[in-house]
Design a protein around this motif. Structure first.
Motif, PDB file in Angstrom:
ATOM      1  N   ASN A 309       0.842  -1.182   0.000  1.00 13.77           N
ATOM      2  CA  ASN A 309       0.000   0.000   0.000  1.00 13.77           C
ATOM      3  C   ASN A 309       0.886   1.244   0.000  1.00 13.77           C
ATOM      4  OD1 ASN A 309      -2.001   1.915   0.402  1.00 13.77           O
ATOM      5  ND2 ASN A 309      -2.190   1.493   2.593  1.00 13.77           N
ATOM      6  N   ILE A 310       0.797   2.028  -1.065  1.00 11.46           N
ATOM      7  CA  ILE A 310       1.642   3.216  -1.201  1.00 11.46           C
ATOM      8  C   ILE A 310       1.004   4.410  -0.502  1.00 11.46           C
ATOM      9  CG2 ILE A 310       2.713   4.830  -2.797  1.00 11.46           C
ATOM     10  CD1 ILE A 310       2.664   2.657  -4.923  1.00 11.46           C
ATOM     11  N   TYR A 311       1.730   4.991   0.444  1.00  9.97           N
ATOM     12  CA  TYR A 311       1.301   6.249   1.038  1.00  9.97           C
ATOM     13  C   TYR A 311       1.626   7.374   0.045  1.00  9.97           C
ATOM     14  CZ  TYR A 311       0.347   4.461   5.743  1.00  9.97           C
ATOM     15  OH  TYR A 311      -0.196   3.813   6.834  1.00  9.97           O
ATOM     16  N   LEU A 312       0.595   7.900  -0.613  1.00  8.14           N
ATOM     17  CA  LEU A 312       0.791   8.917  -1.640  1.00  8.14           C
ATOM     18  C   LEU A 312       0.899  10.302  -1.004  1.00  8.14           C
ATOM     19  CD1 LEU A 312      -1.669   7.822  -4.480  1.00  8.14           C
ATOM     20  CD2 LEU A 312       0.820   7.744  -4.534  1.00  8.14           C
ATOM     21  N   ASP A 313       1.950  10.513  -0.243  1.00  8.95           N
ATOM     22  CA  ASP A 313       2.087  11.759   0.506  1.00  8.95           C
ATOM     23  C   ASP A 313       3.385  12.492   0.182  1.00  8.95           C
ATOM     24  OD1 ASP A 313      -0.241  11.005   1.830  1.00  8.95           O
ATOM     25  OD2 ASP A 313       0.867  10.011   3.425  1.00  8.95           O
ATOM     26  N   SER A 314       4.084  12.083  -0.844  1.00 11.68           N
ATOM     27  CA  SER A 314       5.438  12.595  -1.037  1.00 11.68           C
ATOM     28  C   SER A 314       5.609  13.444  -2.293  1.00 11.68           C
ATOM     29  CB  SER A 314       6.430  11.416  -1.084  1.00 11.68           C
ATOM     30  OG  SER A 314       6.285  10.588   0.045  1.00 11.68           O
ATOM     31  N   GLY A 315       4.510  13.679  -3.028  1.00 17.28           N
ATOM     32  CA  GLY A 315       4.596  14.398  -4.293  1.00 17.28           C
ATOM     33  C   GLY A 315       4.685  13.441  -5.465  1.00 17.28           C
ATOM     34  N   ASP A 316       4.483  13.978  -6.682  1.00 18.04           N
ATOM     35  CA  ASP A 316       4.571  13.189  -7.927  1.00 18.04           C
ATOM     36  C   ASP A 316       3.613  12.005  -7.931  1.00 18.04           C
ATOM     37  OD1 ASP A 316       6.575  14.915  -8.762  1.00 18.04           O
ATOM     38  OD2 ASP A 316       8.183  13.632  -8.014  1.00 18.04           O
ATOM     39  N   GLU A 317       2.410  12.176  -7.347  1.00 19.42           N
ATOM     40  CA  GLU A 317       1.491  11.047  -7.192  1.00 19.42           C
ATOM     41  C   GLU A 317       1.067  10.449  -8.528  1.00 19.42           C
ATOM     42  OE1 GLU A 317       1.498  13.266  -3.399  1.00 19.42           O
ATOM     43  OE2 GLU A 317       1.280  13.888  -5.495  1.00 19.42           O
ATOM     44  N   GLU A 318       0.760  11.302  -9.511  1.00 21.51           N
ATOM     45  CA  GLU A 318       0.340  10.786 -10.826  1.00 21.51           C
ATOM     46  C   GLU A 318       1.445   9.964 -11.477  1.00 21.51           C
ATOM     47  OE1 GLU A 318      -2.349  14.261  -9.973  1.00 21.51           O
ATOM     48  OE2 GLU A 318      -0.193  13.862  -9.768  1.00 21.51           O
TER      49      GLU A 318
END
Length: 335
Positions: A309-318
């Motif tokens: 499960n990726i925590y999408l909190d670091s930028g560059d999500e797309e």
């Protein structure tokens, strides 16, 4: 191996809809939302919205807790979302670390967490249930018999045992294969000792993923070990650094930890990041080239992980979702 993504409440509604559609098309099957109602916007509203823009994606809080809502309200909420999504709803459950402490309240006990799991699952199925806050039995007359999957977030040995004894899965906020195996073995052993069939027990490794130069990746993800350290510090404070209940590799890295700002929980601008080393970030996160991501996730799979499960909190999500869909997820396709 299944793949998931996790949102925080900072993501705008329009962007959340776009990201979840992109993730579903890329091959992700789970979408989780932080559930800490003061730090971030109400997560269940966002889940309901995203359900209407997807067909197969499952939705869950990561994680909710037994103290934030009356149990009948929780059961009604979960059963309603399961019905609305045609059965695409689970919950992640914890003691309520940030959700409670940001209000100056104590998290729930593990005994309460365990009771919540069994009684709320029963209410969601449509059974009549009695619980402490309600003097009369509660039954949802419109319930459809849905069997709610409950994933329990854990680090300490007692919480890991609780996950194995009453949960359908365990959430491990860490991307280190050795530690994942150490945690997983404890949950499975506890479940087996309780007489449960653990063959379908699920194990989630949740951590940031980032592509690029390693120094660049580390800079964007060092917030994560600080968040993990907050949980580990609780265990060490309760049991002692030499208790044997937490691996030395975990206790060593929080030795110089000086505090934690709950108003900056899980954020890159948390002021308490100085104790985080490069090796810890590399260990806890999934970083580097697509090939390095694949290799580490395969190590996690060998350690017992069933979902990354990726925590999408670091930028560059797309970009992260796109690269996983094109280069990483296909490496785990069956057949």
């Amino acid at each position: 191996m299944e793949f998931g993504i996790t949102f925080k409440g900072f993501v705008s509604p329009d962007r959340a809809r776009n990201l979840v559609r992109q993730a579903e098309e890329a091959g992700f099957t789970y979408c989780w939302f932080y559930d800490s109602h003061i730090l971030w916007r109400e997560s269940f509203v966002a889940m309901a919205m995203c359900m209407e823009h997807t067909k197969t994606m499952r939705f869950e809080p990561c994680v909710t807790n037994p103290n934030i809502r009356d149990w009948s309200l929780s059961a009604s909420l979960y059963a309603s979302l399961a019905h609305q999504s045609n059965g695409r709803f689970d919950i992640g459950l914890g003691r309520g670390d940030s959700s409670m402490r940001v209000m100056g309240k104590k998290p729930a006990t593990l005994a309460r967490l365990s009771e919540f799991t069994t009684k709320v699952k029963a209410m969601v199925r449509g059974e009549e249930v009695e619980y402490g806050e309600c003097p009369e039995p509660v039954k949802l007359p419109w319930a459809t018999g849905y069997e709610l999957p409950v994933w329990i977030g854990a680090y300490g040995s007692k919480a890991l045992a609780t996950a194995g004894q009453v949960g359908d899965g365990v959430i491990l906020q860490i991307g280190d294969p050795d530690l994942v195996k150490w945690f997983t073995d404890q949950s499975i052993k506890a479940g087996e000792e309780a007489g449960r069939d653990m063959s379908n027990f699920k194990v989630q490794a949740a951590a940031p993923a980032y592509f690029g130069d390693m120094d660049y990746c580390i800079e964007h993800t060092k917030w994560f070990p600080a968040m993990v350290g907050n949980h580990v510090a609780d265990i060490v404070e309760k049991y002692g650094a030499d208790s044997g209940l937490v691996p030395k590799s975990l206790t060593d890295y929080i030795e110089n930890r000086k505090g934690y700002d709950y108003s900056k929980h899980g954020q890159s601008d948390n002021p308490f990041l100085d104790f985080i080393t490069e090796d810890i970030v590399k260990s806890f996160c999934v970083l580097g080239t697509p090939e390095e991501h694949i290799a580490k996730i395969k190590d996690l799979e060998a350690a017992g992980t069933t979902q990354f499960n990726i925590y999408l909190d670091s930028g560059d999500e797309e970009e992260i979702i796109a690269k996983y869909g094109k280069e990483v997820i296909p490496a785990f396709a069956k057949g």
